[in-house]
Design a protein around this motif. Sequence first.
Motif, mmCIF file in Angstrom:
data_model
loop_
_atom_site.group_PDB
_atom_site.id
_atom_site.type_symbol
_atom_site.label_atom_id
_atom_site.label_comp_id
_atom_site.label_asym_id
_atom_site.label_seq_id
_atom_site.Cartn_x
_atom_site.Cartn_y
_atom_site.Cartn_z
ATOM 1 N N GLN A 17 3.534 11.864 1.942
ATOM 2 C CA GLN A 17 2.813 12.839 2.727
ATOM 3 C C GLN A 17 1.936 12.363 3.224
ATOM 4 O OE1 GLN A 17 3.951 13.258 -0.524
ATOM 5 N NE2 GLN A 17 4.788 15.208 -0.685
ATOM 6 N N LYS A 42 0.828 -1.213 -0.075
ATOM 7 C CA LYS A 42 -0.037 -0.050 -0.044
ATOM 8 C C LYS A 42 0.913 1.541 -0.037
ATOM 9 C CE LYS A 42 -4.231 -2.074 2.269
ATOM 10 N NZ LYS A 42 -4.705 -1.758 3.521
ATOM 11 N N ALA A 43 1.918 1.149 0.798
ATOM 12 C CA ALA A 43 2.780 2.475 0.881
ATOM 13 C C ALA A 43 3.351 2.810 -0.562
ATOM 14 C CB ALA A 43 3.861 2.000 1.713
ATOM 15 N N GLN A 44 3.916 1.585 -1.166
ATOM 16 C CA GLN A 44 4.474 1.878 -2.591
ATOM 17 C C GLN A 44 3.443 2.604 -3.452
ATOM 18 O OE1 GLN A 44 6.458 -1.869 -3.536
ATOM 19 N NE2 GLN A 44 7.806 -0.393 -4.497
ATOM 20 N N PHE A 77 3.145 19.552 0.525
ATOM 21 C CA PHE A 77 2.110 18.844 1.584
ATOM 22 C C PHE A 77 0.592 19.314 1.592
ATOM 23 C CE2 PHE A 77 3.742 15.951 4.895
ATOM 24 C CZ PHE A 77 4.897 15.941 4.673
ATOM 25 N N ARG A 92 9.648 13.513 -2.171
ATOM 26 C CA ARG A 92 9.717 13.096 -3.396
ATOM 27 C C ARG A 92 9.062 11.851 -3.470
ATOM 28 N NH1 ARG A 92 8.529 14.483 -8.227
ATOM 29 N NH2 ARG A 92 9.811 13.922 -9.937
ATOM 30 N N CYS A 93 8.894 11.015 -2.635
ATOM 31 C CA CYS A 93 8.535 9.653 -2.629
ATOM 32 C C CYS A 93 6.887 9.591 -2.369
ATOM 33 C CB CYS A 93 8.966 8.901 -1.526
ATOM 34 S SG CYS A 93 10.729 8.325 -1.703
ATOM 35 N N GLY A 94 6.261 10.745 -2.101
ATOM 36 C CA GLY A 94 4.743 10.703 -1.991
ATOM 37 C C GLY A 94 4.319 10.174 -0.503
ATOM 38 N N ARG A 139 -0.847 20.297 7.122
ATOM 39 C CA ARG A 139 -0.419 20.326 5.830
ATOM 40 C C ARG A 139 0.063 21.767 5.494
ATOM 41 N NH1 ARG A 139 -3.457 16.792 2.321
ATOM 42 N NH2 ARG A 139 -5.423 16.294 3.132
ATOM 43 N N ARG A 193 0.654 9.734 4.567
ATOM 44 C CA ARG A 193 1.377 8.961 5.662
ATOM 45 C C ARG A 193 1.779 9.823 6.791
ATOM 46 N NH1 ARG A 193 2.432 2.953 5.419
ATOM 47 N NH2 ARG A 193 0.819 2.148 3.765
ATOM 48 N N VAL A 220 -1.288 17.691 -1.377
ATOM 49 C CA VAL A 220 -1.674 16.135 -1.672
ATOM 50 C C VAL A 220 -3.153 15.428 -1.328
ATOM 51 C CG1 VAL A 220 0.783 15.560 -1.326
ATOM 52 C CG2 VAL A 220 -0.792 15.293 0.741
ATOM 53 N N PRO A 221 -3.502 14.756 -1.946
ATOM 54 C CA PRO A 221 -4.672 14.070 -1.709
ATOM 55 C C PRO A 221 -4.874 13.161 -0.607
ATOM 56 C CG PRO A 221 -4.077 13.007 -3.447
ATOM 57 C CD PRO A 221 -2.909 14.012 -3.186
ATOM 58 N N ASP A 222 -5.996 12.823 0.100
ATOM 59 C CA ASP A 222 -5.978 11.659 0.890
ATOM 60 C C ASP A 222 -6.101 10.643 0.089
ATOM 61 O OD1 ASP A 222 -5.986 13.034 3.089
ATOM 62 O OD2 ASP A 222 -8.350 13.370 3.204
ATOM 63 N N VAL A 223 -5.321 9.268 0.330
ATOM 64 C CA VAL A 223 -5.329 8.191 -0.467
ATOM 65 C C VAL A 223 -5.565 6.860 0.116
ATOM 66 C CG1 VAL A 223 -3.670 6.894 -1.928
ATOM 67 C CG2 VAL A 223 -3.040 9.554 -1.474
ATOM 68 N N GLU A 269 0.595 4.058 -2.608
ATOM 69 C CA GLU A 269 0.235 5.476 -2.226
ATOM 70 C C GLU A 269 1.196 6.449 -2.651
ATOM 71 O OE1 GLU A 269 -1.194 4.119 2.343
ATOM 72 O OE2 GLU A 269 -0.124 5.975 2.123
ATOM 73 N N GLY A 270 2.437 6.324 -2.506
ATOM 74 C CA GLY A 270 3.528 7.044 -2.911
ATOM 75 C C GLY A 270 3.588 7.272 -4.496
ATOM 76 N N GLN A 282 8.832 6.260 2.285
ATOM 77 C CA GLN A 282 9.524 5.520 1.619
ATOM 78 C C GLN A 282 10.950 5.319 1.661
ATOM 79 O OE1 GLN A 282 7.608 3.273 -1.768
ATOM 80 N NE2 GLN A 282 6.855 3.235 0.362
ATOM 81 N N ILE A 314 0.691 9.850 -5.482
ATOM 82 C CA ILE A 314 1.200 11.075 -4.978
ATOM 83 C C ILE A 314 2.273 11.590 -5.854
ATOM 84 C CG2 ILE A 314 2.150 12.573 -3.432
ATOM 85 C CD1 ILE A 314 0.548 10.972 -1.330
ATOM 86 N N GLN A 315 3.403 10.971 -5.950
ATOM 87 C CA GLN A 315 4.154 11.387 -6.998
ATOM 88 C C GLN A 315 3.763 11.602 -8.592
ATOM 89 O OE1 GLN A 315 7.663 8.782 -8.490
ATOM 90 N NE2 GLN A 315 8.800 10.102 -7.482
#
Lengths: 681, 157
Positions: B138, A586-588, A625, B134-136, B125, B140, A628-631, A590-591, B97, A594-595
């Motif tokens: 945020q 999930k972390a990957q 920050f 950069r890893c996204g 925020r 978390r 970014v959306p909630d994911v 989510e990242g 990450q 967002i990226q």
Amino acid sequence: MSVSRREFIRSSGAVVVYFSLAGCEQSQDVAGKDVAIHDNRIRINPDGSVELFMGKVELGQGIGTALAQIAADELGVAFEQIRLLTVDTDFSPDEAYTFSSISIQQSGPKVRAAAAKAREYQQQLFGNQPANEPGVVGKSIQRLDIPGKVFGDASFIQDLRLDHMVHARVLRPPAERAVIQSMDSAPVVTMPGVLRVVRDGNFVGVIAEREGQARAAATALAPLIHWRLPEDLPDGDEVYNWLKTANSRTEEIVAHGSVDVSESDSYYQATYRRPYQAHASISPSAAVALFQDSKLTLWSHAQGMYPLRDAIAHTLGLSPGDVRCVHKEASGCFGHNGADDAACDVAALALEMPGRPVRLQWERDDEFLWEPLGPAMQIETQAVLDTNGKISSWQYDLWSCPHASRPRGADSAGHLIYAKHKKNPLPEPPPYSIPQPSGGSDRNSVPLYAFENVQVNKHFVTDIPVRGSSLRGLGAYGNVFAIESFMDELAKTSAADPFEFRRRHLDDARAIEVLDRLQEITKWQSRPQPGTGMGWGLAFARFKNVSSYLGLVVQLRVNAYSKAVQLIKATAVCDAGLVINPDGLKAQIEGGIIQSSSWTLKEQVSLSNIAREARDWISYPILRFNEVPDVEVVLINRPDEKSLGVGETAQGPTAAAIANAIFHATGKRLRQLPFTPDRFE
Amino acid sequence: MSIRFTLNGKVVAVDVEPGTALLEVLRNDLELNGPKFGCGLAQCGACAVLLDGVSIRSCVTPVSIAAGKHLTTVEGLGDEKKPHPLQSAFIAEQAMQCGYCASGIMTTAAALLTSNESPTRDEIRNALSGHLCRCGAQARMIRAIERAALAMNGDDE
């Protein structure tokens, strides 16, 4: 701090057992002996602790933890007993690169097989029963590296401090093909702490005792170098026309049925564009090298230690046996960034400073101006809708430069910046087109949808204006953006619901289940009316058409006046087969979401006719920050299917889901990335 | 010239040029790993440390500014034996990450939680909008900061 191989073996105690894929044939009492251990995966110490030799490297994606879970499971030992050894060309298995989201597929089964062998032999070697700890595969085990990073341990290559280490900076040309006309280093040589000013052709570096002194020397030297600047780049949006007129060769990726779309009445077409984009790793590349007793030891955060060793040995005229490459983590790379180049730079500088470790830190603009960018893409699609609202013909053409220019060894060492800039440059390697099913620019260019007549052509552009290489997802980002945007456009034309329109073209049960779950979780039927400024968009893809499935719904708001896009929520459903670590997966994802949101809303490296225009975080803004959306990520676990990687799965769907949500919110169809406010004009 | 300041509760003295970047002194002379070099331009926040409780960019701050003052880095927030609630929360939420930006973000978040013990999600925020990840990670990290705020207010256990 790594230790030499001999120390490494000695320190391991009296009886140490190594397990390779073949079994434990190589196991032996190694005290005082030198053994070839490069095939080994697992080492069991007399105290029962287990060491796992990684063939893949940690990039912040959590691969080390996932492989440790697999090993613990198969061995039946407690997860805490497993220790990870990062890739070192002195003793690690050679798994080439950590890329393409295939680590869990490639390395996982090998670790499992070696662990199974180890378990078999455990009793006869140690006289004890194999342990039988409860399994940890499928559990959200916390990552092994995170506590150290939270408490300020030495976790990164930047934290490597060797005795008597000196500091270096490089001075790059202002343009890729600029050449030095004159250089006056005399005023710099006498600056405080300066040890060397190194010039080799168009390569220039400075070495000083203190880091600040190296920076000061580089700053002072920069205006003392006069460069001849070529003016040979396509300026701004000209790059897209340039792609179509530059030298290229056409590869037919798929062709079945008869695609003569122009004969039809209900024929639609669209053109999509993806710009040059940067990896923009948060830490500019760094490396440390020590040249001593004719041997070079190199610490690098590149993605492949063995290819790096071979490429650098070739470039510097050393034997690969005299070069040792040790992996150290840096910030997330997201593909081929400046890591390999910085490693070669510092290796060249270390040869000038034998006996002292040299640490090179690239500056922010070194990374932005010199990293190999994700290449621009021009994509032209055409389709025919039949009377039942089904796509009967699909024609797809894409133009892009190579998405792979890794220095993989002697043959392609010419990709390294130092190899290009040194006095006797290595030849430019021929452009490399990655074949299907991975594909380079053509990754995910073949729709997963079952169309009767399909033609996909890759126009592989062999002129290369700026360095380009693999950026997370490669062509999948542009192709999924184009395909899933076009699907949305065709659904609208057919007056069909976007979910239903996709399902009517799918015969893959796993794909359909992803869509069904996503529709249900997001309560899609409750989405707002079109044109309200609030938009919901759907996109779906199976990465590389053979890896993990991901469906995504993005909810966003478009400001009616400023045209600023505010992301509100992203909801993803992913099927990656057997899940090893749900939270890690999930972390990957989510990242990735967002990226990719950042790429999609903000990012492009514009070219002037001389050079790139992005050099810092002001000229290359990324998502912040407050943007970014909630994911939310939901996984479909499939214990009977093989595990699939997810590192790149979200990149393409995110772009298209945002485009589709913007259309839903405003009625405006954006086909050129990124979606900055000026695109709404 | 010797410059003295309090670093994570201990008085230290360094003998460097007064114009030397504070980040270089912290990383290379005092061998701390928490503050990171990210841009050297005060744009990304990887180097953020607390100077008398205020988050500053150590990459563009001369070390002389710190003379006589109190500096806190992520190492000073807590350690494995006695972690700061933010450190525990970043582990619990697996809020990174690669983690390169996390030290700077945790120090700025610590300053936020000192001045505002129950920040809203939007306040978090905005407080972190000068920090890049950069890893996204945020989303978390925001959850981790919310969790830390709850723990510090005693709502957690």
